[in-house]
Design an enzyme around this catalytic site. Structure first.
Site, PDB file in Angstrom:
ATOM      1  N   GLY A  91       0.774  -1.243   0.000  1.00 17.13           N
ATOM      2  CA  GLY A  91       0.000   0.000   0.000  1.00 17.13           C
ATOM      3  C   GLY A  91       0.798   1.282   0.000  1.00 17.13           C
ATOM      4  O   GLY A  91       0.230   2.350   0.228  1.00 17.13           O
TER       5      GLY A  91
ATOM      6  N   GLU B 101       4.433  -6.108   1.827  1.00 20.03           N
ATOM      7  CA  GLU B 101       3.986  -6.695   0.554  1.00 20.03           C
ATOM      8  C   GLU B 101       3.727  -5.599  -0.482  1.00 20.03           C
ATOM      9  O   GLU B 101       2.584  -5.375  -0.877  1.00 20.03           O
ATOM     10  CB  GLU B 101       2.683  -7.473   0.772  1.00 20.03           C
ATOM     11  CG  GLU B 101       2.751  -8.562   1.812  1.00 20.03           C
ATOM     12  CD  GLU B 101       1.361  -9.032   2.233  1.00 20.03           C
ATOM     13  OE1 GLU B 101       0.343  -8.444   1.814  1.00 20.03           O
ATOM     14  OE2 GLU B 101       1.293 -10.002   2.997  1.00 20.03           O
ATOM     15  N   PRO B 102       4.750  -4.879  -0.923  1.00 16.43           N
ATOM     16  CA  PRO B 102       4.514  -3.792  -1.874  1.00 16.43           C
ATOM     17  C   PRO B 102       4.260  -4.295  -3.298  1.00 16.43           C
ATOM     18  O   PRO B 102       4.954  -5.187  -3.791  1.00 16.43           O
ATOM     19  CB  PRO B 102       5.823  -2.995  -1.828  1.00 16.43           C
ATOM     20  CG  PRO B 102       6.851  -3.965  -1.348  1.00 16.43           C
ATOM     21  CD  PRO B 102       6.161  -5.022  -0.549  1.00 16.43           C
TER      22      PRO B 102
ATOM     23  N   ARG C 139      -8.004   1.787 -14.591  1.00 17.44           N
ATOM     24  CA  ARG C 139      -7.879   2.580 -13.359  1.00 17.44           C
ATOM     25  C   ARG C 139      -8.610   3.932 -13.397  1.00 17.44           C
ATOM     26  O   ARG C 139      -9.270   4.294 -12.419  1.00 17.44           O
ATOM     27  CB  ARG C 139      -6.407   2.770 -12.991  1.00 17.44           C
ATOM     28  CG  ARG C 139      -5.664   1.428 -12.772  1.00 17.44           C
ATOM     29  CD  ARG C 139      -4.291   1.605 -12.136  1.00 17.44           C
ATOM     30  NE  ARG C 139      -4.392   1.958 -10.738  1.00 17.44           N
ATOM     31  CZ  ARG C 139      -4.229   3.171 -10.271  1.00 17.44           C
ATOM     32  NH1 ARG C 139      -3.907   4.170 -11.091  1.00 17.44           N
ATOM     33  NH2 ARG C 139      -4.384   3.417  -8.989  1.00 17.44           N
TER      34      ARG C 139
ATOM     35  N   CYS D 107     -17.399   0.766 -26.590  1.00 18.18           N
ATOM     36  CA  CYS D 107     -18.791   1.134 -26.810  1.00 18.18           C
ATOM     37  C   CYS D 107     -19.501   1.700 -25.591  1.00 18.18           C
ATOM     38  O   CYS D 107     -20.711   1.684 -25.519  1.00 18.18           O
ATOM     39  CB  CYS D 107     -19.548  -0.105 -27.268  1.00 18.18           C
ATOM     40  SG  CYS D 107     -19.674  -1.275 -25.897  1.00 18.18           S
ATOM     41  N   GLU D 108     -18.764   2.125 -24.587  1.00 16.15           N
ATOM     42  CA  GLU D 108     -19.389   2.871 -23.498  1.00 16.15           C
ATOM     43  C   GLU D 108     -18.392   3.909 -23.013  1.00 16.15           C
ATOM     44  O   GLU D 108     -17.239   3.910 -23.449  1.00 16.15           O
ATOM     45  CB  GLU D 108     -19.860   1.947 -22.372  1.00 16.15           C
ATOM     46  CG  GLU D 108     -18.792   1.131 -21.717  1.00 16.15           C
ATOM     47  CD  GLU D 108     -19.355   0.333 -20.540  1.00 16.15           C
ATOM     48  OE1 GLU D 108     -19.795   0.952 -19.564  1.00 16.15           O
ATOM     49  OE2 GLU D 108     -19.339  -0.911 -20.622  1.00 16.15           O
TER      50      GLU D 108
ATOM     51  N   TYR E  30      -1.282  -2.841 -12.001  1.00 17.75           N
ATOM     52  CA  TYR E  30      -2.730  -2.980 -12.218  1.00 17.75           C
ATOM     53  C   TYR E  30      -3.160  -2.376 -13.563  1.00 17.75           C
ATOM     54  O   TYR E  30      -4.266  -1.875 -13.699  1.00 17.75           O
ATOM     55  CB  TYR E  30      -3.516  -2.348 -11.057  1.00 17.75           C
ATOM     56  CG  TYR E  30      -3.050  -2.811  -9.700  1.00 17.75           C
ATOM     57  CD1 TYR E  30      -3.346  -4.093  -9.237  1.00 17.75           C
ATOM     58  CD2 TYR E  30      -2.279  -1.986  -8.878  1.00 17.75           C
ATOM     59  CE1 TYR E  30      -2.893  -4.532  -8.006  1.00 17.75           C
ATOM     60  CE2 TYR E  30      -1.822  -2.425  -7.639  1.00 17.75           C
ATOM     61  CZ  TYR E  30      -2.139  -3.695  -7.213  1.00 17.75           C
ATOM     62  OH  TYR E  30      -1.684  -4.125  -5.985  1.00 17.75           O
TER      63      TYR E  30
HETATM   64  N1  LLP Z   1      -1.054  -7.163   0.053  1.00 20.21           N
HETATM   65  C1  LLP Z   1      -2.363  -7.416  -0.032  1.00 20.21           C
HETATM   66  C2  LLP Z   1      -2.967  -8.401   0.853  1.00 20.21           C
HETATM   67  C3  LLP Z   1      -3.140  -6.735  -0.981  1.00 20.21           C
HETATM   68  O1  LLP Z   1      -4.443  -6.986  -1.074  1.00 20.21           O
HETATM   69  C4  LLP Z   1      -2.527  -5.798  -1.850  1.00 20.21           C
HETATM   70  C5  LLP Z   1      -3.297  -5.084  -2.854  1.00 20.21           C
HETATM   71  C6  LLP Z   1      -1.149  -5.571  -1.718  1.00 20.21           C
HETATM   72  C7  LLP Z   1      -0.435  -6.280  -0.753  1.00 20.21           C
HETATM   73  C8  LLP Z   1      -0.390  -4.611  -2.598  1.00 20.21           C
HETATM   74  O2  LLP Z   1      -0.858  -3.319  -2.500  1.00 20.21           O
HETATM   75  P1  LLP Z   1      -0.074  -2.141  -3.273  1.00 20.21           P
HETATM   76  O3  LLP Z   1       1.291  -2.051  -2.657  1.00 20.21           O
HETATM   77  O4  LLP Z   1       0.010  -2.528  -4.696  1.00 20.21           O
HETATM   78  O5  LLP Z   1      -0.872  -0.924  -3.066  1.00 20.21           O
HETATM   79  N2  LLP Z   1      -6.151  -2.313  -8.416  1.00 20.21           N
HETATM   80  C9  LLP Z   1      -5.982  -1.217  -7.475  1.00 20.21           C
HETATM   81  C10 LLP Z   1      -5.144  -1.628  -6.282  1.00 20.21           C
HETATM   82  C11 LLP Z   1      -5.756  -2.791  -5.543  1.00 20.21           C
HETATM   83  C12 LLP Z   1      -4.842  -3.364  -4.524  1.00 20.21           C
HETATM   84  C13 LLP Z   1      -5.362  -4.678  -4.041  1.00 20.21           C
HETATM   85  N3  LLP Z   1      -4.551  -5.268  -3.055  1.00 20.21           N
HETATM   86  C14 LLP Z   1      -5.377  -0.033  -8.204  1.00 20.21           C
HETATM   87  O6  LLP Z   1      -5.129  -0.128  -9.396  1.00 20.21           O
HETATM   88  O7  LLP Z   1      -5.189   1.019  -7.600  1.00 20.21           O
END
Ligand code: LLP
Length: 404
Positions: free
Chosen positions: A222, A263-264, A302, A332-333, A360
């Site tokens: 996150g 967990e980045p 996104r 188409c939307e 993503y």
């Molecule tokens: N760990 C867990 C359990 C997660 O569910 C996620 C992301 C991460 C780590 C990694 O998070 P990050 O570091 O990438 O922020 N599709 C959305 C983001 C959804 C994230 C879902 N889980 C977007 O494009 O913003």
């Protein structure tokens, strides 16, 4: 020196491989990973790349070569991680809401498992008891993250076992003699405020004493990355300093050193990615001057899904006068990538690049409108190589059974 690909390089690559096209820059991934490792270098920390952000197997292999571990959100991601050469002990499976069979399969594969419901924890206890260590995903009841859709730790979220149900967890631990090795939280994506992580640590430290076999605290992913000009990313130096203070204090008072896991996803692969499109049509109207590109939310969801902002540049006319456009797709939307966006003057046939598209982007793409998924290219050591072919017509029919 920050790593980035120049507009000229991107133009050449688009000319060679066609559009729409995802391009990833390996050295940028390395730079981001090293930022993490350097910030936390004097701490007992391990980084698991959240591969849901981008699973091309070349990216997985490259991330592995940097020394990272891997975090998976499905059994198929676990299998991709094995395919990329990660050994079981470097693979973490943070499951959520899945059938127990998948957890049993992950156990058979020998990977690290985080469980996020009392129901699956009980099934795990019944089947495996103390024989296989397991982690618990908790919901810390903290609201954080760039957008409600990507906030996961708040008190209305489906993720994790609510921390207020810790008594129920403890009674399962006791009943089945569970070996709880880690406690996990993930509060959301795009968290800039380091205090959110500290709040999470506080919630976990209140309950760790109940888990005597605990070895790891998993703080999830996150970290924020800068999507807009003037945006900043999570201050890793500050985060590391504060996390260290908390863990040192904890170790001193409890006499136990816990390893810290992160967990980045975005932080590692967002900025390495460029999504290159070509302008099909320009439509001038009273409402807006629309620039229609050869893509849509089928390739980069996104903006439409999270109101996300991606910086866009017209790399075919870098010096042109600036004008405002609405950049839209060709499906188409309504699939607007950007409203009232200032770009240097756009002509049909120009290349528009979307920045920060590594995380993503391709990963959430689809074949909606029976369009092909884009190709992917990796630039490493200055060399651009195709790492996924663009779909072809047969791909659209591949799994269909023609019964009529
Ligand atoms: N760990 C867990 C359990 C997660 O569910 C996620 C992301 C991460 C780590 C990694 O998070 P990050 O570091 O990438 O922020 N599709 C959305 C983001 C959804 C994230 C879902 N889980 C977007 O494009 O913003």
């Amino acid at each position: 020196m920050p790593q980035s690909l120049s507009p000229q390089q991107l133009k050449t690559i688009a000319g060679e491989f066609g559009t729409p096209l995802y391009v990833y820059h390996a050295e940028k991934i390395k730079e981001q990973y090293e930022k993490l490792v350097t910030a936390f270098d004097n701490m007992n920390t391990v980084f698991f790349y959240a591969c849901k952000a981008l699973t091309n197997v070349n990216i997985l292999k490259y991330v592995k070569s940097l020394g990272a571990n891997i975090d998976c959100s499905s059994i198929n991601e676990v299998k991709l991680a094995f395919h990329a050469g990660f050994p079981a002990e470097r693979i973490l499976y943070t499951s959520n809401g899945i059938a127990f069979d998948e957890i049993a399969e992950a156990k058979a594969l020998g990977v690290i498992i985080n469980i996020d419901s009392l129901s699956n924890l009980e099934k795990f206890g019944k089947r495996f008891g103390h024989s296989y260590p397991v982690g618990i995903r908790l919901r810390p009841n903290i609201l954080a993250g760039g957008n409600l859709k990507i906030s996961t730790g708040h008190d209305k979220s489906k993720f994790g076992i609510p921390v207020d149900q810790v008594e129920k967890i403890l009674s399962l631990v006791k009943q089945y003699d569970l070996h709880i090795k880690d406690l996990h939280i993930h509060t959301g994506s795009e968290i800039k405020d380091v205090d959110v992580f500290l709040k999470g640590i506080e919630v976990l430290f209140e309950i760790v004493a109940h888990f005597p076999e605990l070895e790891f605290i998993d703080l999830g992913g996150g970290f924020k990355v800068p999507y807009q000009d003037g945006d900043s990313e999570t201050d890793m130096q500050l985060l590391a300093k504060k996390v260290k203070e908390e863990f040192t204090r904890h170790a001193e008072t409890r006499g136990k050193d816990l390893q810290i896991w992160f967990e980045p996803g975005k932080f590692i692969v967002s900025e390495c990615g460029y999504f290159i499109t070509k302008v099909n049509v320009i439509k001038e109207t009273h409402a807006a001057d629309f620039v229609s590109v050869d893509s849509g939310f089928n390739h980069l969801i996104r903006p439409m899904f999270y109101d996300a902002y991606h910086r866009i540049e017209n790399i075919s006319n870098l010096q042109g006068p600036e004008k405002k456009y609405s950049v839209v797709g060709n499906i188409c939307e309504t699939d607007t990538f950007a409203w009232d966006r200032k770009l240097t003057e756009v002509n049909e046939g120009d290349y528009l690049v979307f920045y920060n598209a590594g995380a993503y982007g391709f990963e959430m793409s689809s074949n909606f409108n029976s369009r092909y998924k884009p190709a992917e290219v990796l630039v490493k050591d200055g060399k651009a190589q195709l790492i996924r072919k663009r779909d072809v017509f047969d791909d659209l029919l591949r799994n269909q059974l023609e019964i009529l």
